[in-house]
Design an enzyme around this catalytic site. Structure first.
Site, PDB file in Angstrom:
ATOM      1  N   TYR A   1      -6.946  -1.359 -44.381  1.00 32.16           N
ATOM      2  CA  TYR A   1      -8.206  -1.944 -44.829  1.00 32.16           C
ATOM      3  C   TYR A   1      -9.144  -2.046 -43.637  1.00 32.16           C
ATOM      4  O   TYR A   1      -8.758  -2.559 -42.581  1.00 32.16           O
ATOM      5  CB  TYR A   1      -7.956  -3.329 -45.428  1.00 32.16           C
ATOM      6  CG  TYR A   1      -9.200  -4.056 -45.872  1.00 32.16           C
ATOM      7  CD1 TYR A   1      -9.914  -3.644 -46.988  1.00 32.16           C
ATOM      8  CD2 TYR A   1      -9.654  -5.182 -45.179  1.00 32.16           C
ATOM      9  CE1 TYR A   1     -11.050  -4.325 -47.409  1.00 32.16           C
ATOM     10  CE2 TYR A   1     -10.779  -5.866 -45.592  1.00 32.16           C
ATOM     11  CZ  TYR A   1     -11.478  -5.434 -46.699  1.00 32.16           C
ATOM     12  OH  TYR A   1     -12.601  -6.104 -47.113  1.00 32.16           O
TER      13      TYR A   1
ATOM     14  N   ASP B   1      -8.898   0.519 -35.221  1.00 31.75           N
ATOM     15  CA  ASP B   1      -9.414  -0.734 -35.781  1.00 31.75           C
ATOM     16  C   ASP B   1      -8.535  -1.880 -35.291  1.00 31.75           C
ATOM     17  O   ASP B   1      -7.407  -2.062 -35.758  1.00 31.75           O
ATOM     18  CB  ASP B   1      -9.415  -0.647 -37.305  1.00 31.75           C
ATOM     19  CG  ASP B   1     -10.002  -1.882 -37.982  1.00 31.75           C
ATOM     20  OD1 ASP B   1     -10.217  -2.898 -37.284  1.00 31.75           O
ATOM     21  OD2 ASP B   1     -10.231  -1.827 -39.199  1.00 31.75           O
TER      22      ASP B   1
ATOM     23  N   LYS C   1     -12.531 -11.217 -35.502  1.00 22.24           N
ATOM     24  CA  LYS C   1     -11.626 -12.360 -35.616  1.00 22.24           C
ATOM     25  C   LYS C   1     -11.481 -13.158 -34.323  1.00 22.24           C
ATOM     26  O   LYS C   1     -12.317 -13.989 -34.014  1.00 22.24           O
ATOM     27  CB  LYS C   1     -10.282 -11.897 -36.184  1.00 22.24           C
ATOM     28  CG  LYS C   1     -10.419 -11.308 -37.601  1.00 22.24           C
ATOM     29  CD  LYS C   1      -9.099 -11.038 -38.243  1.00 22.24           C
ATOM     30  CE  LYS C   1      -9.247 -10.376 -39.608  1.00 22.24           C
ATOM     31  NZ  LYS C   1      -9.878 -11.215 -40.622  1.00 22.24           N
TER      32      LYS C   1
END
Length: 450
Positions: free
Chosen positions: A146, A245, A277
């Site tokens: 994702y 990623d 994050k």
């Protein structure tokens, strides 16, 4: 143990559903996958969450990763308070932007970095830059990885799409995904075949550095090196960019992210990397960066346009810089101690209850698959017993432990998880594992609609 009182959360959820789709602002929060009412959190401190009814929980979500230090860490709170007192947004460059980028460059293989506001924005921008730099259009991704809700990357994505049994989503036209090749993860033969057929059209290959959005599925070994090393070499051989990623793994798996556990030792670097994050310390902040010659194609130096009104927000950069500054070797050592204890406790509890399980990790980030076989790809992850996980989740919640409300998400710990918090989790595990055993389907096939 009796059910916790949740009248406050019940009332807020009813209000929310009247004005917000599903009553939540990100789908997995709705508890659809596990049933019941989501807990509305009023405050958090260290490893603890307190909901609006006064119930407290050990937090194993940690805001889906950012809270490396724990909630309301004094250094982060102080930095944020100081930043807010000076103003919340200027729309001009600030010193904190430079300092945060310098801190990230010092810890990672990137040479230059551009700040944005979300992981989705980071991956979207990295894909655009890769296409602009190479003059090619095709993007390769892996099933179960994702990369945010970018149209071209939602084909066979993990995270909430997996939780809700969705292969994609309405609203994304075929034209947005027809230039996306989706391959099985950890499958070097599939990668070789894709590049053999489409190599001169592939702008980039993007992968989670270590997937965590279908549960944690570490990169396999290919000829004695990591799958990531194989991907980097394959992209270089075909003139495509390798996009790693690290929105989830960056500064969590190690001070240098997943790259610090493989690329730093194997001698390769990604062409582009995305972050998020942890680098925001709980605020909306993300980034993408990489080779200086590639980044030079971004406006205002180059022709590839990308912009953001709140990019490099002074409050978010203050929180991120304080978090990275406080992320010492001692912090990472504590994360490992806590994760090791919880993994061992979970394995012992599931074994005693007779529940098939596999616990997979990268660094302190881990997840539990309720299936008999190790998980190497998206197909393997989908075999987990979601009914058993739902029962396990609620038993843990009733015992004061808040797990991710999905069988396909990673568990996160913080350096603030002290012995008391760890013991509360360990004490809750045996009964929760027995609840999972009672709810187990007796099959490793994922149930539709879970």
């Amino acid at each position: 143990m009796p059910d916790l009182v949740t009248t406050g959360s019940d009332a807020l959820f009813a209000r929310a559903r009247a004005v917000t789709p599903g009553g939540v602002n990100s789908p997995v929060r709705a508890f659809n996958a596990v049933g019941g009412t989501p807990r509305f959190i009023a405050s958090a401190q260290g490893p603890w969450l307190t909901d609006v009814d006064g119930n407290t929980y050990v937090d194993l979500i940690c805001s889906w990763g950012p809270m490396l230090l724990g909630h309301a860490h004094p250094a982060v709170v102080a930095a944020v308070n100081e930043a807010v007192a000076r103003g919340t947004s200027y729309g001009t460059p600030t010193e904190n932007e430079v300092a945060l980028v310098e801190a990230i460059v010092a810890r990672t293989p990137v040479e230059q970095l551009r700040l944005v506001s979300s992981g989705t924005e980071a991956t979207m921008s990295a894909i655009r830059l890769a296409r602009g730099f190479t003059g090619r259009d095709v993007v390769v991704k892996f099933a179960g990885c994702y990369h945010g809700h970018v149209d071209s990357l939602l084909a066979s994505a993990g995270s909430g799409l997996t939780t809700f049994s969705l292969p994609g989503t309405p609203g994304v036209p075929a034209s947005s995904t027809e230039l996306t090749l989706v391959l099985p993860y950890n499958d070097p033969d599939a990668v070789r075949a894709a590049f053999a057929e489409h190599g001169d059209r592939i702008a980039c290959l993007i992968t989670e550095a270590a997937p965590g959005n279908m549960g944690v599925v570490p990169p396999a070994q290919v000829d004695g090196r990591s799958f990531n090393a194989f991907l980097a070499e394959t992209c270089r051989a075909h003139g495509a960019l390798f996009v790693s990623d690290e929105v989830m793994t960056g500064f969590r798996v190690s001070a240098s992210g997943q790259w610090g556990t493989d690329g730093a030792h194997e001698g390769w670097v990604p062409d582009l990397v995305t972050f998020g994050k942890v680098m925001g310390g709980g605020f909306p902040a993300a980034a993408f960066g990489g080779r200086a010659d590639v980044m030079a194609h971004l406006a205002p130096e180059g022709p590839v346009y990308q912009a953001g009104t709140l990019s490099g927000n002074p409050v978010a950069t203050a929180a991120g810089l304080a978090t990275l500054t406080a992320a010492t070797d001692e912090v990472y050592a504590r994360l490992d101690v806590v994760a090791d204890a919880l993994r061992a406790g979970a394995a012992e509890a599931f074994t005693a209850a007779g529940v098939p399980h596999v616990i997979q990790s990268t660094g302190s980030m881990f997840s539990v698959f309720l299936t008999e076989d190790p998980v190497h790809d998206f197909a393997g992850a989908q075999r987990t017993d979601t009914a058993a996980y739902g029962a396990f989740f609620h038993a843990m919640l009733d015992a004061g432990v808040h797990l991710p409300p999905s069988a396909f998400e990673a568990w996160f710990v913080s350096a603030s998880h002290d012995d008391r918090a760890v013991e509360q989790v360990l004490d809750a595990l045996p009964a929760a594992a027995r609840a999972a055993a009672r709810a187990a389907t007796g099959s490793t096939t994922r149930k539709a609609g879970a």
